[in-house]
Scaffold this active site. Structure first.
Site, PDB file in Angstrom:
ATOM      1  N   ASP A  29      12.371  -0.938   4.053  1.00 21.09           N
ATOM      2  CA  ASP A  29      12.862  -2.308   3.909  1.00 21.09           C
ATOM      3  C   ASP A  29      12.076  -3.182   4.884  1.00 21.09           C
ATOM      4  O   ASP A  29      11.962  -2.829   6.061  1.00 21.09           O
ATOM      5  CB  ASP A  29      14.360  -2.342   4.227  1.00 21.09           C
ATOM      6  CG  ASP A  29      15.022  -3.656   3.865  1.00 21.09           C
ATOM      7  OD1 ASP A  29      14.478  -4.720   4.232  1.00 21.09           O
ATOM      8  OD2 ASP A  29      16.087  -3.625   3.238  1.00 21.09           O
ATOM      9  N   ILE A  30      11.537  -4.300   4.427  1.00 23.58           N
ATOM     10  CA  ILE A  30      10.734  -5.155   5.316  1.00 23.58           C
ATOM     11  C   ILE A  30      11.603  -6.013   6.234  1.00 23.58           C
ATOM     12  O   ILE A  30      11.090  -6.638   7.156  1.00 23.58           O
ATOM     13  CB  ILE A  30       9.728  -6.044   4.550  1.00 23.58           C
ATOM     14  CG1 ILE A  30      10.434  -6.957   3.560  1.00 23.58           C
ATOM     15  CG2 ILE A  30       8.680  -5.176   3.861  1.00 23.58           C
ATOM     16  CD1 ILE A  30       9.540  -8.037   2.994  1.00 23.58           C
ATOM     17  N   HIS A  93      18.958  -0.498  -6.244  1.00 21.41           N
ATOM     18  CA  HIS A  93      18.372   0.059  -5.032  1.00 21.41           C
ATOM     19  C   HIS A  93      19.452   0.558  -4.094  1.00 21.41           C
ATOM     20  O   HIS A  93      20.534   0.007  -4.006  1.00 21.41           O
ATOM     21  CB  HIS A  93      17.452  -0.934  -4.321  1.00 21.41           C
ATOM     22  CG  HIS A  93      18.064  -2.241  -3.985  1.00 21.41           C
ATOM     23  ND1 HIS A  93      18.360  -3.200  -4.926  1.00 21.41           N
ATOM     24  CD2 HIS A  93      18.430  -2.775  -2.787  1.00 21.41           C
ATOM     25  CE1 HIS A  93      18.879  -4.266  -4.335  1.00 21.41           C
ATOM     26  NE2 HIS A  93      18.946  -4.033  -3.033  1.00 21.41           N
ATOM     27  N   HIS A  95      20.201   1.542  -0.157  1.00 18.39           N
ATOM     28  CA  HIS A  95      19.777   1.390   1.233  1.00 18.39           C
ATOM     29  C   HIS A  95      20.120   2.670   1.980  1.00 18.39           C
ATOM     30  O   HIS A  95      21.267   3.140   1.914  1.00 18.39           O
ATOM     31  CB  HIS A  95      20.542   0.243   1.919  1.00 18.39           C
ATOM     32  CG  HIS A  95      20.239  -1.114   1.394  1.00 18.39           C
ATOM     33  ND1 HIS A  95      19.330  -1.941   1.992  1.00 18.39           N
ATOM     34  CD2 HIS A  95      20.736  -1.799   0.330  1.00 18.39           C
ATOM     35  CE1 HIS A  95      19.283  -3.085   1.329  1.00 18.39           C
ATOM     36  NE2 HIS A  95      20.132  -3.018   0.314  1.00 18.39           N
TER      37      HIS A  95
END
Length: 132
Positions: A29-30, A93, A95
């Site tokens: 994750d950016i 998605h 996490h």
């Protein structure tokens, strides 16, 4: 129009890849909550996790488990937390977030600002543990 995640899978947008197979893709994750915060996606575009067919959902979960084990082996933490929100990008998605306390998985927490070098190093460490 393809989602940002499909564009990442297709190599149109760079990512810090952790792992990939023919159906799933994992990348950092950016805007991470913690170092090692990773997103795991199916390559098929679907907005809502419970709209995935059973085989894709099961495969995504198993792939995420392998990524989670790699994160735990590479990043010092008590365990790896899992969250599915899906509100910010219309592509399923998961996490995966290294945890030392429950509040580490609070998406209201300030996000880390990591350099490209730090991100590449973290990705390499996790990727090296994938599949072990």
């Amino acid at each position: 129009m393809p989602t940002i995640f499909t564009r990442i899978v297709n190599g149109e947008i760079p990512s810090y890849k952790i792992a990939e197979d023919d159906k799933y893709y994992a990348f950092l994750d950016i805007n991470p909550l913690k170092k090692g915060h990773t997103l795991v996606i199916p390559k098929v575009e679907e907005d809502y996790i419970f709209n995935l067919d059973d085989d894709t959902l099961a495969g995504l979960t198993v792939f995420a488990k392998k990524v989670g084990k790699a994160i735990k082996a590479a990043i010092p933490c008590q365990r790896v937390g899992l969250a599915v929100l899906g509100m910010e990008v219309p592509h399923v998605h998961i996490h995966l977030v290294p945890l030392d306390k429950e509040n580490d998985l609070n998406f209201r927490n300030e996000k880390l600002q990591l350099s490209a070098e730090e991100m590449a190093d973290i990705a390499a460490k996790i990727s090296a543990q994938f599949g072990k």
